[in-house]
Motif scaffolding. Structure first.
Motif, PDB file in Angstrom:
ATOM      1  N   GLN A  18     -48.917  37.809 -19.715  1.00 26.70           N
ATOM      2  CA  GLN A  18     -48.602  37.415 -21.090  1.00 26.70           C
ATOM      3  C   GLN A  18     -49.335  36.118 -21.421  1.00 26.70           C
ATOM      4  N   THR A  70     -54.180  31.819 -33.682  1.00 24.94           N
ATOM      5  CA  THR A  70     -55.568  31.800 -34.129  1.00 24.94           C
ATOM      6  C   THR A  70     -56.064  30.353 -34.109  1.00 24.94           C
ATOM      7  N   ASP A 112     -43.815  27.125 -34.054  1.00 26.62           N
ATOM      8  CA  ASP A 112     -42.911  27.916 -33.212  1.00 26.62           C
ATOM      9  C   ASP A 112     -41.888  26.981 -32.575  1.00 26.62           C
ATOM     10  N   LYS A 118     -41.700  28.257 -38.824  1.00 22.31           N
ATOM     11  CA  LYS A 118     -42.437  28.622 -40.040  1.00 22.31           C
ATOM     12  C   LYS A 118     -41.904  29.938 -40.591  1.00 22.31           C
TER      13      LYS A 118
HETATM   14  P1  AMP Z   1     -51.790  34.623 -34.831  1.00 15.27           P
HETATM   15  O1  AMP Z   1     -52.359  33.337 -35.299  1.00 15.27           O
HETATM   16  O2  AMP Z   1     -51.892  35.720 -35.840  1.00 15.27           O
HETATM   17  O3  AMP Z   1     -52.377  35.044 -33.535  1.00 15.27           O
HETATM   18  O4  AMP Z   1     -50.227  34.429 -34.611  1.00 15.27           O
HETATM   19  C1  AMP Z   1     -49.736  33.416 -33.779  1.00 15.27           C
HETATM   20  C2  AMP Z   1     -48.243  33.481 -33.683  1.00 15.27           C
HETATM   21  O5  AMP Z   1     -47.852  34.640 -32.931  1.00 15.27           O
HETATM   22  C3  AMP Z   1     -47.636  32.327 -32.926  1.00 15.27           C
HETATM   23  O6  AMP Z   1     -47.451  31.183 -33.730  1.00 15.27           O
HETATM   24  C4  AMP Z   1     -46.309  32.900 -32.452  1.00 15.27           C
HETATM   25  O7  AMP Z   1     -45.338  32.837 -33.481  1.00 15.27           O
HETATM   26  C5  AMP Z   1     -46.671  34.352 -32.180  1.00 15.27           C
HETATM   27  N1  AMP Z   1     -46.946  34.589 -30.749  1.00 15.27           N
HETATM   28  C6  AMP Z   1     -48.153  34.728 -30.163  1.00 15.27           C
HETATM   29  N2  AMP Z   1     -48.012  34.953 -28.839  1.00 15.27           N
HETATM   30  C7  AMP Z   1     -46.698  34.957 -28.568  1.00 15.27           C
HETATM   31  C8  AMP Z   1     -45.912  35.108 -27.373  1.00 15.27           C
HETATM   32  N3  AMP Z   1     -46.462  35.362 -26.187  1.00 15.27           N
HETATM   33  N4  AMP Z   1     -44.554  35.010 -27.510  1.00 15.27           N
HETATM   34  C9  AMP Z   1     -43.982  34.755 -28.699  1.00 15.27           C
HETATM   35  N5  AMP Z   1     -44.655  34.619 -29.850  1.00 15.27           N
HETATM   36  C10 AMP Z   1     -46.010  34.707 -29.802  1.00 15.27           C
END
Ligand code: AMP
Length: 510
Positions: A302, A307, A385, A401
């Motif tokens: 994991q 981004t 987060d 958020k």
């Molecule tokens: P993105 O920028 O579209 O990749 O989204 C990022 C968001 O996805 C993060 O701020 C988290 O809220 C969520 N996220 C990504 N990886 C995880 C993970 N392993 N566990 C929990 N939430 C995650």
């Protein structure tokens, strides 16, 4: 000696060390003619050709080149052909609605726009100085031509701008530099043990955080890319079998699709004791982790990131100390977002928000100094987060958020609320995510109708949002209410609205 890190380093190494090796197996079933099998020498030639073609068009270094495409070898080549010679690639989510794509093309100031043939209709409403339908009128772009204008390389230069649905109604352009992409790809590749023996299946859309960096990492090591266009559990298993796949990245919803397909798979599950599956986007349920390891016999890894962080921040991977634990306990430990990757610092602030520092955190949001200042306040990137640190490992517990993550893609509540408010019958609306087995979180709208509105049903409102938003952002469920919980100052109390749906859940994200 200082020598700039640029994404072309990854391609140059593959071309030098593995020129005759098949570097890319393109999707056979493209609406555009498939590239079939391409050696690294040929991939390098096509990338140079693309750069020289952009020179001929008069597209200068630093200019933005947008591409809207499902996974394809042409998109993969553009990561190098565009950024490798100093231009900025803007890979756009092909699921977005035309109005959303138009906004991104305009906001990024893209001079070139390339689109997949399946979405050619986009060019009716979105335009740029130079437009191409991939596989149709871009042939000359990839044909042999002279050397591109040299680019001396600058690791601080922006290599890609990735638009993401964050906390504002409009998407924000995450500016990632060559240095950001280089350090992310190298550390990610290293910690997932990418080598020249790897066969990487592109189960992740390449537009999403540049395929998390694997297009660079796998190329740099001379591994093989296998392009897959449509995500389907059984098809993933077939490709794993056919191509000897060893590694892939996926959102939890994709993992679920593979597990479902495995139930009816005839014969032994391919890739047992060979495949590593790297999961991110949402916290995968412990049971899913157990099943990946038990039923598929694949290694589960994991990662957590955004981004904005290119994305690698933390990683959870089996370690020797856990070898003798029960599988359920191992799965529980792997269910945490994980420990910081090399060169990453993570801390939790007083409000419980996860903050991070690393060499691959974004440079800025494109043309958006206000959002940049907020996100990078005090020299830390603010993830939005909520989390805790358990025994050195980060656990993501909730979200500060107002973002819903459905099927691994971000949906900003505000943009869905904006779209619903455009309907004349809607007086008030709150959009929340509720836990869902298939999608992780289900986009759900709580709506107060105008008393004079007449007959308006769930289907009408969903159909209305489809005119404004990408399909995956449209509410899957609408509930009608008399009123919505608000604070004294009139602010929606989303936590109260969410509470009944999340009762009994261990975490407030799914
Ligand atoms: P993105 O920028 O579209 O990749 O989204 C990022 C968001 O996805 C993060 O701020 C988290 O809220 C969520 N996220 C990504 N990886 C995880 C993970 N392993 N566990 C929990 N939430 C995650």
């Amino acid at each position: 000696m200082f020598f700039p890190l640029t994404v072309r380093d990854f391609l140059d190494r593959a071309v030098t060390v593995y020129p005759e090796r098949i570097g890319v197996v393109d999707e056979p079933d493209q609406p555009a003619p498939s590239w079939g099998e391409v050696t690294y020498a040929e991939l390098g030639r096509r990338a140079r050709s693309q750069a020289a073609y952009l020179d001929d068009l008069g597209v200068p270094q630093g200019a933005r080149v947008a591409i809207v495409s499902q996974n394809s070898a042409r998109l993969l080549a553009s990561f190098f052909g565009v950024s490798g010679w100093g231009r900025i690639l803007v890979p756009i989510n092909f699921r977005l609605a035309p109005a959303e794509i138009a906004y991104i093309v305009e906001h990024s100031g893209a001079e070139v726009l390339m689109v997949d043939p399946e979405i050619r209709g986009l060019l009716d409403s979105v335009t740029a100085e130079h437009t191409f339908v991939l596989g149709e009128d871009d042939e000359a772009m990839w044909a042999t031509r002279g050397e591109p204008e040299p680019w001396e390389g600058d690791e601080s230069a922006t290599a890609t701008i990735n638009y993401t649905s964050g906390t504002t109604a409009r998407p924000k352009g995450v500016q990632l530099t060559h240095r950001n992409l280089w350090t992310n790809a190298s550390i990610f590749g290293w910690q997932t043990s990418i080598s020249d023996r790897d066969v990487y299946l592109h189960t992740l859309p390449m537009f999403h955080a540049n395929g998390w960096g694997m297009p660079y990492a796998v190329t740099g090591m001379g591994g093989r890319h296998v392009v897959i266009r449509k995500i389907d559990g059984a098809e993933i298993l077939r490709r794993v079998e056919r191509h000897g796949v060893t590694v892939m990245c996926a959102a939890p919803a994709v993992v679920q699709a593979v597990l479902d397909a495995a139930k009816t798979w005839d014969g032994e599950i391919p890739g047992r004791d060979r495949v590593r599956i790297i999961v991110a986007g949402a916290p995968p349920p412990t049971r899913t982790i157990e099943r990946v390891r038990g039923e598929l016999g694949w290694e589960f890894i994991q990662i957590y990131g955004l981004t904005e962080t290119a994305p690698l921040l933390t990683m959870s991977r089996m370690r020797e100390e856990w070898d003798d634990l029960e599988p359920l306990e191992q799965a529980r430990l792997l269910g945490r977002a994980g420990a910081p990757a090399v060169g990453v610092r993570v801390m939790i602030d007083d409000t419980g928000e996860v903050l991070a520092q690393s060499n691959h955190n974004l440079e800025a949001y494109w043309d958006n100094p206000e959002s940049t200042a907020v996100a990078l306040a005090d020299g830390w990137f603010h993830t939005g987060d909520g989390g805790t640190i358990e025994d050195g490992h980060l656990v993501i517990a909730d979200r500060k958020k107002d973002v819903i993550i459905s099927g691994g893609e971000n949906v900003t509540s505000i943009e869905v609320e904006d779209a619903l408010m455009l309907h004349p019958a809607v007086r008030e609306v709150a959009v929340i995510g509720i836990p869902d087995e298939k999608w992780g979180e289900l986009v759900t709208a709580l709506v107060v109708l105008d008393p004079d509105a007449g007959e308006v049903g769930e289907g009408d409102l969903i159909a209305h949002t489809r005119q404004h938003l990408a399909g995956y952002k449209c509410p899957k469920r609408i509930e009608f209410r008399e009123e919505l919980a608000r604070t004294a100052t009139g602010k929606l109390q989303k936590f109260k609205l969410r509470a009944p749906y999340w009762e009994g859940q261990q975490r407030q994200v799914h």
